[in-house]
Design a protein around this motif. Structure first.
Motif, PDB file in Angstrom:
ATOM      1  N   LYS A 237       3.425  77.541  44.537  1.00 30.08           N
ATOM      2  CA  LYS A 237       3.784  76.909  46.016  1.00 30.08           C
ATOM      3  C   LYS A 237       5.338  76.972  46.265  1.00 30.08           C
ATOM      4  O   LYS A 237       5.913  77.066  45.318  1.00 30.08           O
ATOM      5  CB  LYS A 237       3.097  75.656  46.407  1.00 30.08           C
ATOM      6  N   ALA A 238       5.611  76.812  47.300  1.00 30.86           N
ATOM      7  CA  ALA A 238       7.250  76.518  47.537  1.00 30.86           C
ATOM      8  C   ALA A 238       7.736  75.318  47.055  1.00 30.86           C
ATOM      9  O   ALA A 238       6.851  74.331  46.772  1.00 30.86           O
ATOM     10  CB  ALA A 238       7.330  76.500  49.093  1.00 30.86           C
ATOM     11  N   ALA A 239       8.905  75.540  46.821  1.00 28.01           N
ATOM     12  CA  ALA A 239       9.546  74.104  46.106  1.00 28.01           C
ATOM     13  C   ALA A 239       9.476  73.012  47.267  1.00 28.01           C
ATOM     14  O   ALA A 239       9.506  73.127  48.374  1.00 28.01           O
ATOM     15  CB  ALA A 239      10.905  74.710  45.657  1.00 28.01           C
ATOM     16  N   ASP A 240       9.205  71.705  46.389  1.00 32.49           N
ATOM     17  CA  ASP A 240       9.373  70.435  47.296  1.00 32.49           C
ATOM     18  C   ASP A 240      10.885  69.929  47.167  1.00 32.49           C
ATOM     19  O   ASP A 240      11.429  70.073  46.137  1.00 32.49           O
ATOM     20  CB  ASP A 240       8.396  69.608  46.776  1.00 32.49           C
ATOM     21  N   PHE A 241      11.215  69.331  48.366  1.00 29.98           N
ATOM     22  CA  PHE A 241      12.666  68.852  48.022  1.00 29.98           C
ATOM     23  C   PHE A 241      12.663  67.305  48.370  1.00 29.98           C
ATOM     24  O   PHE A 241      12.001  66.716  49.194  1.00 29.98           O
ATOM     25  CB  PHE A 241      13.510  69.383  49.332  1.00 29.98           C
ATOM     26  N   TYR A 242      13.446  66.504  47.621  1.00 32.58           N
ATOM     27  CA  TYR A 242      13.850  65.178  47.443  1.00 32.58           C
ATOM     28  C   TYR A 242      15.121  64.601  47.456  1.00 32.58           C
ATOM     29  O   TYR A 242      15.965  65.541  47.149  1.00 32.58           O
ATOM     30  CB  TYR A 242      12.956  64.705  46.339  1.00 32.58           C
ATOM     31  N   THR A 243      15.461  63.421  47.686  1.00 34.19           N
ATOM     32  CA  THR A 243      16.605  62.844  47.765  1.00 34.19           C
ATOM     33  C   THR A 243      16.646  61.628  46.883  1.00 34.19           C
ATOM     34  O   THR A 243      15.697  61.046  46.626  1.00 34.19           O
ATOM     35  CB  THR A 243      17.124  62.281  49.214  1.00 34.19           C
ATOM     36  N   ALA A 244      17.910  61.556  46.265  1.00 36.17           N
ATOM     37  CA  ALA A 244      17.985  60.435  45.390  1.00 36.17           C
ATOM     38  C   ALA A 244      19.474  59.851  45.298  1.00 36.17           C
ATOM     39  O   ALA A 244      20.408  60.606  45.961  1.00 36.17           O
ATOM     40  CB  ALA A 244      17.565  60.570  44.046  1.00 36.17           C
TER      41      ALA A 244
END
Length: 172
Positions: free
Chosen positions: A140-147
């Motif tokens: 599946k497509a990449a997931d994006f997150y912030t930190a």
């Protein structure tokens, strides 16, 4: 004639088999606790005829196995977070770099993605950065997150607290 100790060999073998299936954390978590309970019951049966004592031993072994697995999963999570922070630390804001980690234990999937610094945060000796990172998935497509990462001496460390909302794996 059966060898002594054989009943505990099967749960150990099954636990090793479960550990060889990366990405099956729910199965591994519940399976290892159940197998530890079975192993603890076998041990308790060999030690005592008292049902209450046997149950206590089984529950104790099961709890210890669950705690050990959770400790290991937290260490793997910290290794992933440290790898992302290490990759993002030297980046200039807006630059993009690739991060990856290959775990030495088969209970966690190897991970990879990209990371960028979206902004600098801090004042005086407090140097932190907000980062955006992706986690690539096979199908599946990449997931994006912030930190948030902060500089601690010469190293960049993960500074984001565990959120109360759903997260991927437990990395964020």
């Amino acid at each position: 004639m059966a060898q002594e100790g054989c009943p505990t060999m099967k749960p150990v073998f099954l636990l090793a088999l479960l550990a060889a299936l990366p990405g099956c954390n729910a199965v591994l978590s519940e399976g290892s606790a159940d197998l530890a309970g079975i192993g603890g019951a076998a041990l308790a049966d060999a030690v005592t005829d008292n049902g209450a004592v046997a149950a206590g031993i089984g529950i104790g072994v099961q709890s210890a196995a669950r705690a050990g697995l959770q400790y290991t999963q937290r260490r793997l999570q910290r290794a992933e977070q440290d790898r992302i922070a290490l990759t993002a630390g030297p980046l200039a804001p807006g630059a993009v770099a690739r991060w990856s980690i290959a775990h030495s234990l088969p209970i966690a999937e190897d991970r990879a993605g990209q990371v960028t610094v979206s902004r600098e945060i801090g004042a005086l000796s407090l140097r932190c950065r907000e980062i955006v990172f992706s986690v690539e998935a096979e199908k599946k497509a990449a997931d994006f997150y912030t930190a948030i990462i902060c500089q601690n001496g010469n190293r960049w460390k993960w500074a984001s607290a565990e959120p109360a909302t759903e997260r991927w794996g437990a990395l964020q």
